[in-house]
Design a protein around this motif. Structure first.
Motif, mmCIF file in Angstrom:
data_model
loop_
_atom_site.group_PDB
_atom_site.id
_atom_site.type_symbol
_atom_site.label_atom_id
_atom_site.label_comp_id
_atom_site.label_asym_id
_atom_site.label_seq_id
_atom_site.Cartn_x
_atom_site.Cartn_y
_atom_site.Cartn_z
ATOM 1 N N PHE A 1 0.856 -1.186 0.000
ATOM 2 C CA PHE A 1 0.000 0.000 0.000
ATOM 3 C C PHE A 1 0.889 1.232 0.000
ATOM 4 N N TRP B 1 -3.460 -0.109 -3.717
ATOM 5 C CA TRP B 1 -3.005 -1.412 -3.258
ATOM 6 C C TRP B 1 -2.374 -2.156 -4.427
ATOM 7 N N LEU C 1 2.876 0.345 6.669
ATOM 8 C CA LEU C 1 1.994 1.425 6.241
ATOM 9 C C LEU C 1 2.853 2.612 5.824
ATOM 10 N N ASN D 1 -3.396 8.698 6.653
ATOM 11 C CA ASN D 1 -4.417 8.208 7.578
ATOM 12 C C ASN D 1 -4.002 8.323 9.053
ATOM 13 N N THR E 1 -6.711 7.147 11.656
ATOM 14 C CA THR E 1 -6.868 5.690 11.762
ATOM 15 C C THR E 1 -5.765 5.107 12.639
ATOM 16 N N HIS F 1 -6.487 10.657 2.512
ATOM 17 C CA HIS F 1 -6.594 9.772 3.677
ATOM 18 C C HIS F 1 -7.906 8.997 3.571
ATOM 19 N N ALA G 1 -8.807 5.915 4.444
ATOM 20 C CA ALA G 1 -9.269 5.197 5.638
ATOM 21 C C ALA G 1 -9.842 6.164 6.672
ATOM 22 N N SER H 1 -10.288 -1.940 2.403
ATOM 23 C CA SER H 1 -9.053 -1.175 2.535
ATOM 24 C C SER H 1 -8.950 -0.525 3.912
ATOM 25 N N ILE I 1 -6.051 -1.409 6.741
ATOM 26 C CA ILE I 1 -5.178 -0.357 7.260
ATOM 27 C C ILE I 1 -5.277 -0.287 8.786
ATOM 28 N N ARG J 1 -3.455 -3.280 10.300
ATOM 29 C CA ARG J 1 -2.001 -3.093 10.262
ATOM 30 C C ARG J 1 -1.560 -2.080 11.311
#
Length: 675
Positions: A248, A253, A356, A361, A364, A410, A412, A429, A433, A436
């Motif tokens: 990513f 992706w 990441l 993001n 998140t 962003h 997510a 997705s 995220i 992760r």
């Protein structure tokens, strides 16, 4: 207007008919031709039709050369070449139209017929669908009718006479074509052109940007058809695996890339339970992907292709699929795969599945840190964290929608905190995220999910609108485990199989309003017919030919056996036809048969014909019935010549047979008089 058409001279009528047939041959290719090509070809055909109706002279050689130069230059400018499929088809279409400007004699017509037949075949470079085949069958009858009409004697024979002869010719040739189709050795796909045959096709991509799968929901075209052995499984287990995406970059992706010097982890697939056996008819995608229900321990059976399985359980072919293919597979919906312990090389590989990109993001990532501060989740294993995130999706007011809008940098963050809605790839997705960020290895899997059974032919139909994205999470001791977060937002998408529908057109809306089931039944019936065409015609492969020979008793059939069998059938059919012809000639007098045909024709025209009337009497009755017009006189003259052949002395039997054959041809082409 109709009266004027019926009184046109024969040359004008025949020219207009040929122009209509040419336009029909070109019409299916309009969407594949440059706009200038369609406009130029159509303009030339209209111009030629006006010249025929108005009785004007054809354009001079200078005009034709100028149009030819314009065609060559425009083709070179559009395609940057004069070679290849697209440039070649463009040229042949325009040249066919330009050739009509030289239509003066019969030989010019024969050249146009040849170009017309060739142009008709080029339609199959772009599509081999049932609709294309039906349109080209009509074009074939039209060209054959024009060809037969060009051989008719001087006069104004109706086009229906030529059409009957052309239809009879096509009908007589159909058995030969069927034998050639079944037995002629198939050395390679006839129409596939790997370099450019799939331009413009849509389908799953090798990468995933948030929003690109949602666009496929608007495409109801068929991706594949499945025939299960026995009872089909529940829709909720039908996950057809495609590309697995683990990298990513913040916006997109991407598939994993092997690290230099690091050995790729094996799949370590362990299947459980009984297998699910089925056969897939996959539409062309120009991708080297075979879609199977998770997961297959053995390679799908696809003759003519080399297959390999990636460590992510995706099956790849040796070349892109530019034609319809059919393969069989055995899957196990219950399976385990991947490393079960995070140690050694597995630990290095799993680090890539928690990576990441920096600067994307942040909210998140902050949400993940907040979840970890919860004492119940601080040291919780992956299954507990997965359930916590799924519960947030169930109870957080998130919504499954086909039109979530355009995501920003962003994506997510927007899903979790702002929009709270998305299509399957938005949800998958954002879920991966967040996992992760919780330091749980996770990745995105794309493919198709679900499908529907066609009640007409029993095949399971999977459409492009069934494209789906879900997640895989690595759990210690279990390996990679499928998690579909879309099911937490919209359980009907996975369980009871409710799909978001794209807006329908006016006609479809009217049909649904009139009868809610009518449109579905019509679509199922049409798709069943198309499926039969795909199964029995387009997918009639070399392996099926060899299987046919095995059923006929050949132990190890080969191409040579096919050729010998084909030649034997053709020789046998020729001998049977010759023997039947000789027997018929020995049993019947050909002169009496021709006289009998004349009696039947006169009786059908309303002439009272005595059963034993000789030709001279028939000529007298025809004169009384039809009058003294040129067609009636031609008919009377033919009948008198028939009588003369029977009773006047002839030089030899060979001359008599030749004269009889001439009279038979003249009778077939007689312009029958009107009363």
């Amino acid at each position: 207007m109709l009266n004027r058409l019926t009184t046109l001279p024969r040359d004008t009528r025949d020219t207009l008919f040929l122009l209509v047939v040419i336009a029909w041959v070109m019409m299916p290719q309009v969407s594949h031709l440059p706009l200038w090509c369609t406009a130029l070809a159509g303009g030339v055909l209209v111009w030629r039709g006006w010249l025929a109706v108005a009785g004007r002279h054809l354009p001079s050689l200078g005009w034709r050369l100028a149009l030819l130069a314009l065609t060559m230059g425009a083709t070179l400018w559009t395609h940057r070449t004069l070679l290849g499929r697209d440039a070649g088809v463009t040229l042949i279409v325009v040249l066919l139209a330009l050739k009509t400007l030289e239509l003066r004699a019969r030989r010019d017509a024969f050249v146009i017929f040849f170009l017309g037949f060739f142009t008709m075949l080029t339609n199959f470079f772009f599509s081999q669908s049932l609709l294309t085949a039906a349109a080209m069958l009509i074009a074939l009858l039209g060209l054959l009718t024009a060809l037969v009409n060009a051989h008719l004697v001087v006069g104004r024979p109706p086009l229906t006479t030529a059409l009957k002869t052309a239809s009879w010719m096509a009908l007589l040739g159909a058995p030969i074509m069927a034998v050639l189709f079944v037995l002629f050795p198939r050395l390679a796909p006839l129409w596939g052109i790997p370099s450019d045959a799939m331009s413009g096709r849509s389908g799953l991509s090798a990468t995933m940007q948030v929003g690109n799968i949602a666009s496929l929901a608007l495409d109801s075209s068929i991706a594949m058809r499945i025939k299960f052995e026995g009872q089909p499984p529940p829709q909720s287990v039908l996950y057809f695996r495609g590309p697995v995406l683990s990298r990513f970059d913040g916006r997109e992706w991407l598939p994993p890339t092997p690290r230099p010097g690091v050995r790729e982890m094996p799949a370590n697939l362990n299947v459980l339970g009984p297998p699910l056996n089925y056969e897939v008819t996959l539409e062309p995608s120009n991708r080297p992907w075979l879609f199977v229900v998770d997961a297959t321990a053995q390679a799908p059976r696809l003759p003519g292709f080399e297959l390999r399985q990636t460590p992510q359980l995706q099956w790849l072919t040796s070349r892109p699929l530019t034609d319809i293919v059919r393969y069989s597979a055995s899957s196990h919906p219950d399976f385990r795969y991947g490393p079960t312990r995070a140690s050694g090389a597995a630990l290095i590989a799993l680090r890539d599945d928690v990576a990441l990109p920096a600067g994307f993001n942040p909210r998140t990532i902050a949400l993940a840190a907040e979840l970890r501060r919860d004492p119940a989740l601080a040291t919780a294993p992956a299954p507990v964290l997965v359930q916590a995130v799924l519960q947030r999706l169930r109870s957080g007011g998130y919504r499954y929608t086909l039109d979530p809008g355009v995501s920003g940098q962003h994506s997510a963050d927007e899903f979790w905190f702002d929009r709270r809605e998305g299509f399957c790839e938005h949800i998958a997705s954002a879920f991966v995220i967040l996992m992760r960020a919780l330091d749980v290895p996770a990745r995105v899997v794309t493919g198709y999910q679900g499908g529907e059974v066609n009640s007409v032919d029993g095949f399971w139909t999977v459409r492009q609108s069934d494209a789906h994205a879900w997640a895989e999470v690595w759990e210690d001791g279990a390996g990679w485990v499928r998690v579909d977060p879309t099911g937490a937002v919209s359980p009907g998408r996975i369980g009871t199989f409710q799909r978001l529908q794209a807006p329908q057109g006016v006609i479809a809306t009217a049909l649904v309003t009139l009868s809610p089931d009518l449109l579905a039944r019509l679509r199922e019936s049409w798709e069943a017919v198309n499926n039969s065409w795909n199964q029995w015609v387009l997918n009639y492969t070399q392996s099926k030919q060899l299987n046919l020979l095995k059923n006929l008793g050949f132990e190890s059939p080969s191409w040579e056996d096919l050729a010998r069998l084909l030649m034997g059938i053709l020789v046998l059919a020729s001998l049977v036809g010759a023997a039947w012809t000789l027997w018929e000639q020995s049993q019947h007098d050909p002169w009496l048969r021709l006289l009998s045909r004349a009696r039947r024709k006169l009786a059908a025209a309303g002439v009272a014909v005595p059963a034993q009337a000789p030709p001279r009497e028939l000529a007298r009755l025809a004169g009384q019935h039809f009058g003294s017009g040129p067609r009636a006189l031609a008919l009377q003259q033919w009948l008198l010549q028939l009588e003369q052949l029977r009773y006047a002395p002839v030089a030899s039997k060979a001359a008599s047979r030749q004269r009889l054959a001439t009279l038979r041809r003249e009778f077939n082409h007689l312009a029958w008089p009107d009363r």
